[in-house]
Motif scaffolding. Structure first.
Motif, PDB file in Angstrom:
ATOM      1  N   SER A 584      -7.619   0.172  -3.431  1.00  9.68           N
ATOM      2  CA  SER A 584      -7.005   0.756  -4.641  1.00  9.68           C
ATOM      3  C   SER A 584      -5.662   1.400  -4.306  1.00  9.68           C
ATOM      4  N   HIS A 585      -5.588   2.080  -3.149  1.00  9.37           N
ATOM      5  CA  HIS A 585      -4.320   2.708  -2.750  1.00  9.37           C
ATOM      6  C   HIS A 585      -3.281   1.658  -2.356  1.00  9.37           C
ATOM      7  N   ILE A 586      -3.736   0.552  -1.745  1.00 10.20           N
ATOM      8  CA  ILE A 586      -2.807  -0.539  -1.418  1.00 10.20           C
ATOM      9  C   ILE A 586      -2.199  -1.079  -2.707  1.00 10.20           C
ATOM     10  N   GLN A 587      -3.069  -1.251  -3.722  1.00 11.88           N
ATOM     11  CA  GLN A 587      -2.595  -1.767  -5.018  1.00 11.88           C
ATOM     12  C   GLN A 587      -1.653  -0.777  -5.690  1.00 11.88           C
ATOM     13  N   LEU A 588      -2.015   0.500  -5.635  1.00  6.25           N
ATOM     14  CA  LEU A 588      -1.200   1.543  -6.259  1.00  6.25           C
ATOM     15  C   LEU A 588       0.209   1.583  -5.649  1.00  6.25           C
ATOM     16  N   ASN A 589       0.268   1.435  -4.311  1.00  2.00           N
ATOM     17  CA  ASN A 589       1.569   1.490  -3.630  1.00  2.00           C
ATOM     18  C   ASN A 589       2.311   0.159  -3.661  1.00  2.00           C
ATOM     19  N   GLY A 590       1.649  -0.894  -4.175  1.00  2.00           N
ATOM     20  CA  GLY A 590       2.311  -2.191  -4.281  1.00  2.00           C
ATOM     21  C   GLY A 590       2.580  -2.854  -2.948  1.00  2.00           C
ATOM     22  N   TYR A 591       1.713  -2.638  -1.953  1.00  5.20           N
ATOM     23  CA  TYR A 591       1.919  -3.322  -0.670  1.00  5.20           C
ATOM     24  C   TYR A 591       1.535  -4.799  -0.803  1.00  5.20           C
ATOM     25  N   PRO A 592       2.252  -5.684  -0.122  1.00 10.36           N
ATOM     26  CA  PRO A 592       1.941  -7.119  -0.233  1.00 10.36           C
ATOM     27  C   PRO A 592       0.738  -7.491   0.607  1.00 10.36           C
ATOM     28  N   TYR A 593      -0.455  -7.181   0.102  1.00  9.92           N
ATOM     29  CA  TYR A 593      -1.678  -7.403   0.874  1.00  9.92           C
ATOM     30  C   TYR A 593      -2.535  -8.429   0.146  1.00  9.92           C
ATOM     31  N   LEU A 594      -2.777  -9.559   0.804  1.00  4.29           N
ATOM     32  CA  LEU A 594      -3.637 -10.600   0.236  1.00  4.29           C
ATOM     33  C   LEU A 594      -5.053 -10.358   0.748  1.00  4.29           C
ATOM     34  N   ASP A 595      -5.895  -9.796  -0.088  1.00  2.00           N
ATOM     35  CA  ASP A 595      -7.241  -9.453   0.380  1.00  2.00           C
ATOM     36  C   ASP A 595      -8.086 -10.703   0.530  1.00  2.00           C
ATOM     37  N   VAL A 596      -8.717 -10.811   1.698  1.00  2.12           N
ATOM     38  CA  VAL A 596      -9.560 -11.984   1.979  1.00  2.12           C
ATOM     39  C   VAL A 596     -10.742 -12.040   1.022  1.00  2.12           C
ATOM     40  N   ARG A 597     -11.139 -10.845   0.505  1.00  2.00           N
ATOM     41  CA  ARG A 597     -12.346 -10.817  -0.330  1.00  2.00           C
ATOM     42  C   ARG A 597     -12.074 -11.161  -1.787  1.00  2.00           C
ATOM     43  N   ASP A 598     -10.796 -11.146  -2.198  1.00  2.00           N
ATOM     44  CA  ASP A 598     -10.475 -11.468  -3.597  1.00  2.00           C
ATOM     45  C   ASP A 598     -10.673 -12.955  -3.856  1.00  2.00           C
ATOM     46  N   GLU A 599     -11.308 -13.268  -4.976  1.00  2.00           N
ATOM     47  CA  GLU A 599     -11.468 -14.684  -5.328  1.00  2.00           C
ATOM     48  C   GLU A 599     -10.431 -15.045  -6.374  1.00  2.00           C
ATOM     49  N   PHE A 600      -9.812 -16.215  -6.200  1.00  2.00           N
ATOM     50  CA  PHE A 600      -8.830 -16.682  -7.188  1.00  2.00           C
ATOM     51  C   PHE A 600      -9.481 -17.832  -7.952  1.00  2.00           C
ATOM     52  N   THR A 601      -9.758 -17.629  -9.234  1.00  2.00           N
ATOM     53  CA  THR A 601     -10.548 -18.623  -9.972  1.00  2.00           C
ATOM     54  C   THR A 601      -9.751 -19.300 -11.089  1.00  2.00           C
TER      55      THR A 601
END
Length: 771
Positions: A584-601
């Protein structure tokens, strides 16, 4: 510079000298800093890996030439283990020093040791000969401030003076901490784990792991924890360990010149950080693997294990708690748990998941408010106000006045015959003649009931104040406050179950396993399970969390209750939102982090995401043999792209390769300095054949074949975005070119992928603020 794995295809210098006067390929000479990246840019994992392979190949070839080269190759092979040894030793030492300093400064808020001012309360009374067993916390050498100043230790005046000085010390410590962070190392604030995760995923944040950050974070961490704020030292210790890792990387060119290799060391350093924070070496390795690392090869697993082991050894040698343990809250329980107890354990898991959700939502809303309002302009004032409120509310309650680690330690403790805590004020049966370890369940005395009230108030206080504390501009960890919330809730539930079992042992649920006069329920175990549940709800850790908890407490037979609580808290928290606090903090700060756990559907294609779009100007490209030096310099000046595709000609747009902006800049600069006849009108060639100089008066051509990456990653315009996202994630790409039948159509960068994913989730795509 070893090029991009494509360098071997260029012609040799001797071939280039033939027939073209003094023309030479300048990348035969190493460029200063050619391989480094700009700040706030992403590294190219594939390129770093190929450069390391080239380096390794060279060393292996050379090692067969002489004994000296063989010794050098062996030293190179051992350098990884040497770095791990150094990281472990420094991290363990710093953790020990931090523990000792925090212990002393926390007690300094309440009083001072007259025999030696640098002793904490406990150490002071250890050395005293006049301490009795019942009053082991009182000894003439230790005096509270009021007693020292006025000579009275009791009464309203003494209480008010102690209260005032407690608040004053807390304010002084936090003001010092926030001032040091602001002036010397702005990156030393916060937990550090969201940024470490982003750095390990291949992002560059210069100075985040620097020497100043290491020094200031270590000092201010002591001040912040001692000020009594609701924060822990565990997260920041991971940051400190990674700073140590970065420091030792600079001693070995193998790591200092390769950002990919450096990240392997940082992953292992993170494991050492958790190892000393919790005294849990195996938990540290699993934490690095599960929570922090992006790329974790098997070699890094072994090295992490070694670094965590050395760090734990070093800390054990320092022995900061004087109990020959690595942690403050080591406990041993003597009763097994029963199946019926799984119900309260699972309920604690549900509480942990709900608390995690509440905390993440509340904290992110507050941090967003801090970013967008005037509040963010006055970080020092915010820290002072929060410290003031915390100290004023904490002092009257003995459970919030002491340090959070001590509070957790007391909540985890089993009530033995020698305990003097209020929580152990049970009514004793005078006829009891049992071994000391196995004291039967007894009715609660008045001390237990008053302790329950104080704990209930402490729980509400901790829940509220932690939401506002995490994220202020001083080092602040989250593990200890989360565990405190869970431990308080767990102990309350544990005492309730214990009293029910005592008073209603004929109920059907207690009948089978709780006979009168038996020791059935251990309230401390409930505190431990609650702590695990709350920590799991906030961070969404599972495996590493359970291992850390049983290493912390030495309770191997309690793995099942811990697992049940950890899984339940994760399920409950995930039902409300997939992200843990760090994501959540990575998202809040807008860091370019591609989370391995996120699914793109979503069913989008590469052509929907690539640039340029229809309304945008065409892609900036270089041609293989018709661009002049001046054209290249103008293109570099007018754009801020990280690199440029090279095509055969603007008409055909057939792709040949990709050239990095930084390498192009350095190559032209060096050629102008060292090569005669290179002027603005010189033609830049990326072809394999030697350019022919037609007339004697024509300017000297510049051949830059060696900096051209001949195998850039390409996808077709009809590749599903699901596949593209997977490629970016698993190969750690910076950019990927889009072609159709060999013709270049556009480019997709990591930032484009993140923007597209944000758009698909109905978030603001412009929130990804870094390159």
């Amino acid at each position: 510079m070893d090029g991009d794995g494509a360098s071997s295809t260029g012609a040799t210098p001797s071939e280039e000298m033939n027939g073209t006067g003094n023309l030479m390929d300048f990348l035969d000479e190493p460029f200063p800093d050619v391989s480094t990246y700009e700040d706030f840019h992403t590294i190219d994992w594939l390129r770093e890996k190929s450069r390391d392979t080239d380096r390794h190949r060279k060393i292996t070839t050379k090692s067969k030439e002489s004994y000296w080269e063989l010794i050098k190759s062996l030293l190179d092979a051992w350098s990884g283990w040497v770095v791990m040894l150094l990281i472990g030793m420094l991290t363990g030492t710093l953790a020990g020093v931090i523990d000792l300093a925090v212990d002393w400064m926390t007690d300094l808020k309440e009083g001072v040791c007259l025999s030696a001012f640098y002793y904490s309360h406990e150490q002071c009374c250890w050395t005293s000969n006049e301490t009795t067993f019942d009053d082991r916390d009182k000894c003439p050498q230790w005096q509270k401030w009021a007693e020292l100043m006025t000579g009275h230790s009791e009464g309203a005046g003494a209480y008010v003076l102690n209260y005032f000085l407690y608040v004053l010390w807390a304010l002084l410590f936090s003001f010092l901490a926030v001032s040091l962070v602001r002036v010397f190392a702005p990156y030393a604030c916060g937990s550090g784990i969201p940024e470490i995760k982003t750095i390990l995923s291949g992002f560059i944040i210069r100075g985040y792991l620097g020497k100043w950050t290491l020094l200031i974070k270590t000092v201010t961490l002591v001040l912040a924890v001692s000020s009594g704020l609701s924060l822990g030292k565990e997260g920041p210790l991971v940051h400190v360990a990674c700073c140590c890792g970065n420091l030792f990387c600079s001693l070995f060119s193998k790591y200092s010149k390769n950002e990919g290799k450096r990240r392997e060391v940082l992953s292992a350093a993170a494991a050492a950080g958790v190892s000393v924070a919790f005294g849990a070496p195996i938990g540290g390795v699993l934490f690095s693997l599960e929570e922090v690392s992006y790329y974790f090869p098997l070699k890094t697993l072994w090295r992490s294990f070694f670094a965590a082991l050395v760090a734990a050894f070093t800390l054990r040698a320092i022995n900061p708690f004087g109990n020959s343990r690595l942690v403050l809250f080591y406990v041993e329980y003597h009763t097994p748990w029963y199946m019926a107890e799984l119900v309260p354990f699972i309920l604690l898991g549900v509480f942990g998941g709900l608390w995690g959700t509440l905390f993440i939502r509340g904290n992110i809303a507050w941090c967003r408010r801090r970013k967008t309002t005037l509040l963010g302009k006055y970080p020092v004032l915010e820290v002072i106000v929060i410290t003031g409120i915390t100290a004023v509310l904490a002092f009257p309650n003995p459970y919030t006045r002491r340090s959070t680690s001590e509070l957790i330690s007391e909540l985890f403790n089993d009530c033995g015959a020698l305990e003097s805590s209020q929580l152990c004020d049970y009514v004793n049966n005078p006829n009891m003649s049992r071994p000391v370890d196995d004291i039967p369940d007894r009715p609660a005395g008045p001390g237990v009931y008053s302790a329950l009230w104080q704990l209930a108030l402490a729980l509400i206080f901790k829940i509220v104040i932690t939401i506002f504390t995490f994220g202020i501009k001083i080092p602040s960890g989250l593990f200890i406050p989360s565990m405190a919330v869970g431990a308080i809730a767990g102990r309350i539930v544990g005492i309730a179950v214990e009293q029910m079992a005592y008073h209603h042992h004929d109920w059907i649920i207690f009948k089978n396993w709780c006979r009168p006069g038996a020791d059935c329920v251990t309230p401390g175990l409930y505190a431990m399970v609650g702590a695990a549940a709350c920590l799991g709800g906030v961070t969404r850790m599972t495996v590493s969390l359970v291992v850390i908890m049983f290493e912390l407490t030495g309770g191997l037979e309690y793995i099942v209750p811990l697992m049940a609580a950890a899984v339940t808290s994760k399920w409950v928290a995930d039902a409300f939102g997939k992200e843990g606090i760090y994501e959540s903090h990575i998202q809040l700060n807008g860091y370019p982090y591609l989370d391995v756990r996120d699914e793109f559907t979503h069913r989008t294609l590469a052509t929907d995401v690539m640039r340029p779009r229809r309304s945008e100007p065409p892609l900036a490209v270089l041609t293989q043999d018709s661009t002049t030096v001046e054209d290249v310099e103008t293109l570099i000046k007018d754009t801020d792209y990280n690199g440029f595709p090279v095509v055969v000609s603007r008409e055909s747009e057939r792709l040949i390769g990709f050239v990095q902006r930084r390498e192009l800049t350095v190559a032209i600069k060096t050629a102008r300095q060292k090569q005669d006849g290179v002027v603005s009108s010189s033609v830049v060639y990326f072809t394999e054949d030697n350019p022919q100089v037609a007339e004697a008066c024509d300017p000297q051509p510049l051949k830059l074949r060696r900096i051209l990456n001949l195998s850039p990653f390409t996808v077709t315009d009809h590749t599903p975005m699901e596949t593209v996202v997977d490629i970016f994630r698993k190969l750690g790409l910076r950019q990927c070119l889009v072609t159709r039948s060999g013709r270049l159509l556009g480019i997709i960068t990591k930032k484009d992928v993140l923007r597209h994913m944000a758009q698909m989730m109905n978030q603001d795509p412009e929130s990804i603020m870094f390159n």
